[in-house]
Write a protein that holds these residues in place. Structure first.
Motif, PDB file in Angstrom:
ATOM      1  N   SER A   8       0.819  -1.213   0.000  1.00 33.04           N
ATOM      2  CA  SER A   8       0.000   0.000   0.000  1.00 33.04           C
ATOM      3  C   SER A   8       0.857   1.269   0.000  1.00 33.04           C
ATOM      4  O   SER A   8       0.602   2.209  -0.760  1.00 33.04           O
ATOM      5  CB  SER A   8      -0.953   0.001   1.201  1.00 33.04           C
ATOM      6  OG  SER A   8      -0.213  -0.101   2.408  1.00 33.04           O
ATOM      7  N   GLY A   9       1.898   1.297   0.836  1.00 33.65           N
ATOM      8  CA  GLY A   9       2.769   2.471   0.900  1.00 33.65           C
ATOM      9  C   GLY A   9       3.548   2.678  -0.383  1.00 33.65           C
ATOM     10  O   GLY A   9       3.667   3.803  -0.886  1.00 33.65           O
ATOM     11  N   ALA A  11       2.769   1.521  -3.420  1.00 38.38           N
ATOM     12  CA  ALA A  11       1.867   1.858  -4.515  1.00 38.38           C
ATOM     13  C   ALA A  11       1.497   3.341  -4.479  1.00 38.38           C
ATOM     14  O   ALA A  11       1.445   4.003  -5.522  1.00 38.38           O
ATOM     15  CB  ALA A  11       0.613   0.991  -4.455  1.00 38.38           C
ATOM     16  N   THR A  12       1.255   3.854  -3.285  1.00 36.07           N
ATOM     17  CA  THR A  12       0.944   5.283  -3.138  1.00 36.07           C
ATOM     18  C   THR A  12       2.133   6.134  -3.566  1.00 36.07           C
ATOM     19  O   THR A  12       1.984   7.146  -4.267  1.00 36.07           O
ATOM     20  CB  THR A  12       0.572   5.604  -1.684  1.00 36.07           C
ATOM     21  OG1 THR A  12      -0.568   4.824  -1.304  1.00 36.07           O
ATOM     22  CG2 THR A  12       0.247   7.081  -1.517  1.00 36.07           C
ATOM     23  N   LYS A  13       3.331   5.703  -3.161  1.00 35.56           N
ATOM     24  CA  LYS A  13       4.552   6.437  -3.498  1.00 35.56           C
ATOM     25  C   LYS A  13       4.783   6.456  -5.009  1.00 35.56           C
ATOM     26  O   LYS A  13       5.072   7.516  -5.592  1.00 35.56           O
ATOM     27  CB  LYS A  13       5.743   5.790  -2.792  1.00 35.56           C
ATOM     28  CG  LYS A  13       7.092   6.465  -3.052  1.00 35.56           C
ATOM     29  CD  LYS A  13       7.155   7.831  -2.426  1.00 35.56           C
ATOM     30  CE  LYS A  13       8.543   8.442  -2.551  1.00 35.56           C
ATOM     31  NZ  LYS A  13       8.576   9.833  -2.035  1.00 35.56           N
ATOM     32  N   THR A  14       4.671   5.319  -5.649  1.00 37.87           N
ATOM     33  CA  THR A  14       4.937   5.263  -7.091  1.00 37.87           C
ATOM     34  C   THR A  14       3.860   5.982  -7.894  1.00 37.87           C
ATOM     35  O   THR A  14       4.155   6.547  -8.957  1.00 37.87           O
ATOM     36  CB  THR A  14       5.080   3.808  -7.579  1.00 37.87           C
ATOM     37  OG1 THR A  14       3.938   3.047  -7.178  1.00 37.87           O
ATOM     38  CG2 THR A  14       6.342   3.174  -7.009  1.00 37.87           C
ATOM     39  N   ARG A  15       2.618   5.992  -7.404  1.00 36.72           N
ATOM     40  CA  ARG A  15       1.576   6.772  -8.087  1.00 36.72           C
ATOM     41  C   ARG A  15       1.912   8.258  -8.041  1.00 36.72           C
ATOM     42  O   ARG A  15       1.753   8.974  -9.035  1.00 36.72           O
ATOM     43  CB  ARG A  15       0.203   6.517  -7.460  1.00 36.72           C
ATOM     44  CG  ARG A  15      -0.485   5.260  -7.947  1.00 36.72           C
ATOM     45  CD  ARG A  15      -1.969   5.269  -7.629  1.00 36.72           C
ATOM     46  NE  ARG A  15      -2.220   5.309  -6.204  1.00 36.72           N
ATOM     47  CZ  ARG A  15      -2.355   4.237  -5.440  1.00 36.72           C
ATOM     48  NH1 ARG A  15      -2.244   3.024  -5.981  1.00 36.72           N
ATOM     49  NH2 ARG A  15      -2.592   4.356  -4.150  1.00 36.72           N
ATOM     50  N   ALA A  16       2.380   8.715  -6.881  1.00 38.78           N
ATOM     51  CA  ALA A  16       2.762  10.124  -6.752  1.00 38.78           C
ATOM     52  C   ALA A  16       3.944  10.447  -7.677  1.00 38.78           C
ATOM     53  O   ALA A  16       3.978  11.501  -8.324  1.00 38.78           O
ATOM     54  CB  ALA A  16       3.120  10.435  -5.306  1.00 38.78           C
ATOM     55  N   TYR A 304      -1.128  -3.845  -6.302  1.00 39.90           N
ATOM     56  CA  TYR A 304      -0.396  -4.036  -5.050  1.00 39.90           C
ATOM     57  C   TYR A 304       0.531  -5.241  -5.187  1.00 39.90           C
ATOM     58  O   TYR A 304       0.284  -6.329  -4.651  1.00 39.90           O
ATOM     59  CB  TYR A 304      -1.374  -4.213  -3.884  1.00 39.90           C
ATOM     60  CG  TYR A 304      -2.253  -2.998  -3.681  1.00 39.90           C
ATOM     61  CD1 TYR A 304      -1.741  -1.857  -3.078  1.00 39.90           C
ATOM     62  CD2 TYR A 304      -3.565  -2.989  -4.139  1.00 39.90           C
ATOM     63  CE1 TYR A 304      -2.536  -0.723  -2.913  1.00 39.90           C
ATOM     64  CE2 TYR A 304      -4.367  -1.857  -3.976  1.00 39.90           C
ATOM     65  CZ  TYR A 304      -3.841  -0.735  -3.372  1.00 39.90           C
ATOM     66  OH  TYR A 304      -4.616   0.399  -3.218  1.00 39.90           O
ATOM     67  N   SER A 308       4.017  -2.564  -9.243  1.00 35.89           N
ATOM     68  CA  SER A 308       3.899  -1.133  -8.932  1.00 35.89           C
ATOM     69  C   SER A 308       5.267  -0.467  -8.933  1.00 35.89           C
ATOM     70  O   SER A 308       5.388   0.724  -9.221  1.00 35.89           O
ATOM     71  CB  SER A 308       3.219  -0.939  -7.566  1.00 35.89           C
ATOM     72  OG  SER A 308       4.006  -1.486  -6.521  1.00 35.89           O
TER      73      SER A 308
END
Length: 344
Positions: A8-9, A11-16, A304, A308
């Motif tokens: 989760s962390g 995936a959020t980082k790579t999306r940003a 996930y 990612s």
């Protein structure tokens, strides 16, 4: 290893981070610039490359320096992602990092074979790279012979395979580069079985299996078309791994009597059926197109997972290649229609 909890962390980082990648509009704007200096200024003012380009002096706006700076941003991104990973995920990333080490080794080899060649990313200032690499960069940067080069690689996994090439009666830069590529893909294919399980392993198998198959097809074509190599020699260049490309199909390409037979054999493969009118250019285009599609599909189906991470790194690597090409188009004043062919 997979699952929302583990990723989760990340995936959020790579999306940003993905939101900061260049858009088609950015590339179009860059292609219209009147000079490399103007293009670099645009990157400083409007993109995430500002950090690595901020202090580059006007007199150093040549390809080698710009490419060094751009790839430095890739290392920085790799480091950011690495910090978010757990131990198992870091093991996979360290395996992936071998690709970047091999790029540096190829640059050093070109300098050994041609002292006037420009080396990309060799220097003590590349601290991020050296955090992950076990190569003696000081020795490597000073290598002026193949023996100096090998000395810098002692106690690394590259030494043995390259030393074997050096013992051949006839060897060339091509031989050293090919054995490095074969080492990378064979190593990652073998170790993914130990590091990954279930869906994670399947994802890596699809990505790297397709990549290996397509590379083998391209290498066979080039060996026959450009170098007129005999079949026995071509077999030594093939990565000994098969995914959707059947061994018999690869053999038919290697043993083809002429280019027409070779391309016909390629058209009958799983990959060839994606694009019936194959040529060498089509093979390279199909290779990039299929990899892009695979990464996008896997990212959608399994957000996930390790995808990612690896998909973001792949997109970043492709962006740097395209950006370097566009800047060279600007440098040499290509017409707008010619530049548009390089806009993604």
């Amino acid at each position: 290893m997979g699952g929302m909890f583990s990723y989760s962390g990340i995936a959020t980082k790579t999306r940003a981070m993905s939101s900061k990648l260049l858009t088609k509009e950015d590339f179009s704007t860059l292609a219209e610039m009147g000079s490399v200096g103007d293009a670099v200024e645009y990157l400083r003012q409007h993109t995430d490359y500002a950090k690595v380009l901020k202090d580059i002096p006007e007199e150093r706006l040549h390809r080698g320096e710009i490419e060094r700076r751009l790839i430095r941003s890739l290392y920085h991104d790799f480091s950011k992602i690495y910090r978010f990973c757990n131990l198992k995920q870091r093991s996979v990333l360290e395996l992936y990092f071998c690709k970047y080490e091999i790029q540096v080794l190829k640059g050093a080899l070109r300098k050994v074979f041609n002292p006037h060649a420009d080396r990309i990313l060799l220097g003590r200032e590349e601290e991020t790279f050296q955090c992950f690499s076990h190569i003696d960069m000081e020795k490597l940067s000073q290598a002026s012979s193949i023996w100096d080069f090998l000395e810098a690689l002692k106690r690394t996994p590259y030494y043995d395979v390259l030393y074997q090439v050096s013992m051949r009666e006839k060897k060339s830069l091509f031989d050293y580069e090919m054995v490095l590529d074969m080492f990378y893909f064979s190593n990652i294919w073998k170790k993914k079985e130990k590091l990954l399980k279930g869906t994670e392993r399947e994802l890596m198998t699809r990505v790297y299996g397709s990549q290996i198959d397509m590379l083998n097809m391209m290498w066979v074509y080039r060996a026959k078309h450009y170098y007129k190599m005999p079949s026995a020699m071509i077999y030594t260049l093939v990565i000994p791994i098969s995914y959707k490309l059947k061994k018999q199909q690869l053999q038919e390409m290697v043993e083809a009597e002429n280019e027409k037979e070779l391309l016909e054999a390629a058209r009958n493969t799983w990959y060839g059926k994606k694009q019936r009118d194959l040529s060498e250019t089509d093979l390279e285009q199909l290779y990039r197109q299929l990899l892009w599609q695979i990464y996008q599909a896997e990212q959608r189906k399994n957000p996930y997972s390790m995808t990612s991470i690896t998909s973001y790194l792949y997109y970043k690597e492709q962006e740097i290649d395209q950006l370097t090409t566009i800047l060279e188009c600007v440098r040499y004043g290509l017409a707008p229609a010619e530049k548009s062919a390089y806009i993604p």
